[in-house]
Design an enzyme around this catalytic site. Sequence first.
Site, PDB file in Angstrom:
ATOM      1  N   ASP A 263     -17.281  34.773 -17.475  1.00  0.00           N
ATOM      2  CA  ASP A 263     -17.726  33.421 -17.154  1.00  0.00           C
ATOM      3  C   ASP A 263     -16.924  32.811 -15.996  1.00  0.00           C
ATOM      4  O   ASP A 263     -15.701  32.964 -15.935  1.00  0.00           O
ATOM      5  CB  ASP A 263     -17.511  32.583 -18.426  1.00  0.00           C
ATOM      6  CG  ASP A 263     -18.007  31.180 -18.290  1.00  0.00           C
ATOM      7  OD1 ASP A 263     -19.213  31.008 -18.080  1.00  0.00           O
ATOM      8  OD2 ASP A 263     -17.186  30.244 -18.391  1.00  0.00           O
ATOM      9  N   GLU A 305     -20.347  36.421 -13.613  1.00  0.00           N
ATOM     10  CA  GLU A 305     -21.098  35.198 -13.373  1.00  0.00           C
ATOM     11  C   GLU A 305     -20.365  34.491 -12.244  1.00  0.00           C
ATOM     12  O   GLU A 305     -19.275  33.955 -12.437  1.00  0.00           O
ATOM     13  CB  GLU A 305     -21.137  34.307 -14.615  1.00  0.00           C
ATOM     14  CG  GLU A 305     -22.096  33.159 -14.446  1.00  0.00           C
ATOM     15  CD  GLU A 305     -21.496  31.770 -14.636  1.00  0.00           C
ATOM     16  OE1 GLU A 305     -22.268  30.810 -14.645  1.00  0.00           O
ATOM     17  OE2 GLU A 305     -20.259  31.623 -14.746  1.00  0.00           O
ATOM     18  N   HIS A 372     -29.366  29.452 -19.315  1.00  0.00           N
ATOM     19  CA  HIS A 372     -28.983  28.252 -20.061  1.00  0.00           C
ATOM     20  C   HIS A 372     -28.432  27.157 -19.142  1.00  0.00           C
ATOM     21  O   HIS A 372     -28.244  26.035 -19.566  1.00  0.00           O
ATOM     22  CB  HIS A 372     -27.941  28.620 -21.114  1.00  0.00           C
ATOM     23  CG  HIS A 372     -26.648  29.046 -20.490  1.00  0.00           C
ATOM     24  ND1 HIS A 372     -26.521  30.220 -19.759  1.00  0.00           N
ATOM     25  CD2 HIS A 372     -25.428  28.443 -20.439  1.00  0.00           C
ATOM     26  CE1 HIS A 372     -25.281  30.303 -19.309  1.00  0.00           C
ATOM     27  NE2 HIS A 372     -24.603  29.255 -19.706  1.00  0.00           N
TER      28      HIS A 372
END
Length: 626
Positions: A263, A305, A372
């Site tokens: 992340d 990401e 998301h």
Amino acid sequence: MTANAIFDRRLREREGVLLEALTGLYGASSDLSKIQARLIGAARKAYEARSPELLELDLKRETQDIDWFQSEKMAGYMGYVDRFADDFDGVKDKIGYLKNLGITYLHLLSVLRARDGDSDGGFAVTDYLSTNAALGNMDGLEDLARQLRANSISLCLDFALNHTAQEHDWAQRAITGDPHYRDFYFLFDGRAEPDRYERTLEDVFPATAPGNFTRVGDTDTWAWTTFYPYQWDLNYHNPDVLISMIEVLLELANRGVEVFRLDATIYLWKEMGTNCRNLPQVHDLLRVFKAVTSLAAPGTLLKAEAVSSARHLTGYLGNKQQRECDLAYHTGLMTALWDSLATADTTHMSAMMRSLPRKPEHTSWVYYVRCHDDIGWDVLKDSEETKWGATTGHLASLSHFYDGSVTGSFARGRSFQATEGKTVGGTNGTLASLAGLEQALDEHDQEAIKLAIKRILLLHAVIAGLDGMPLIYMGDELAALNDYDYLQHAGFSDGRWLHRGKILWDSGLLPHDLITARQTVFSGIRQLLQRRAELPVLNAENRMTILDTSERPLFAYLRQSDNNLLLCVANFSAKPLFLKKNCFAEYLSGQAMDVCPIGNEDQAIHQLGPYECRWLMPMGDNYSVS
Ligand code: GLC
């Protein structure tokens, strides 16, 4: 080979890269060999604790099946456990559904224990080795991973490595003044240093969490918090942090997690006077993660990401000698798809894709349409102003198009983190609502409903043919609409919950037109993934060339293997396009494609209807895929 010999062989292969990356991070300090020894020790310990089943998987992927994740048969699905299927047991019950759709990879969100209340959708972790209790426990997660694997589905989890929640034990100890843990974070006495850093930093959430530092309680200590104030950035300048995070990752890998979504990777390293994004040390850090993971668990993948200008993306896939992530989200393509759809103009998208360096061997992109998060328009800007960079004015017009404030817009989205006159921010909303289905259903406009469905299938058809794995966001295969009730739930104050609604499995009470749309979209996507799985030319390792087209709405690319070819042509407009009879031959000789002007339809062989995408094969084996 004995277990020790296998580990030692891997070590010989990776030791050099590991040392080089550690030197990049910590300099040739005398502690370097100690840091390296601790990392190798952690890897050996994890290797020795790995189950026979996972050891076998590692060996298979390391020797015969190196490119398993590049296969045309790979197709991903992502979603929140609770929103998708309540809990881990519920996900097990949905394995049949996922297999029927053609899924081989499942990314579950918000699994690890996060703080109560607002937790940035689970990205404020309090304990990496426990699960969110409402979903089940760690053994339940391990069992789910095993059942997925038995059904040829790899489990992917988020690894929020840039920050922990302020409630994490490490942060709590830091607050009480423990010097060992204070050094796990960036804590400053007074505002002087934070202010100096702020001069060159930007905000990630400028509207709801401006600034990058947060006061700790009522003290004059300030913690570095790139995202929300309760997410404390970890200090990787301290090797203890790196070692601790790698230990955690290896434990999760031993529970059966096959892919880690790393992340917010771009923020992992900070240097005064920079914007603290995409710094070279971030790549060294990822090299260390890769080298150590592949010592203990080489069957495990790392996925980056990196939400940043597309120019930086390929770097996250490392290079042949210095492996980093095996997979990376193509944030650039995702955003450009939405640009093309709003403007019926694919020039930005084609130019951006053509300007990126080719990805290294044995890596794969993750192509997606929605996820998301919001669609962050900024990634279409390019700080070096290469040919494809979009202007701020253009980005603002996209944001307005998708929040529905532009006349003629088909979209029903909401803007996210925009600040008056400063930042464009992003757009929230589900795929179906952004693609026009919500508005068309409200207006009972059958033609508009058809067009919205075509847009949904077009975007999926384009990503399914590119050089990577397509990833479907929960509910998009069922044309899920925006969830306007999100504010009624505790902990859902963030605007991105608009597109994180609970999946409605029982369509009984839905309007008839929506039920039909759900069925059409589901069977369209299912068919698309089935066709993709039958076409080895779509393996991510095979060459991809983005073609020049003379028509703005036309996006075209070629996929090539030693013995096969596939041409993908996609019409991003509501008007039909006509492709010339010999267009395929022209491609092969490297010329740009012409499209017959309307009126000369008789010359055309392939008509591309509104928002239609076709995969054309040389032997007349052609598919209309949307
Ligand atoms: C990633 C996540 C996003 C989260 C952020 C901070 O970008 O996708 O949802 O807000 O990281 O953890």
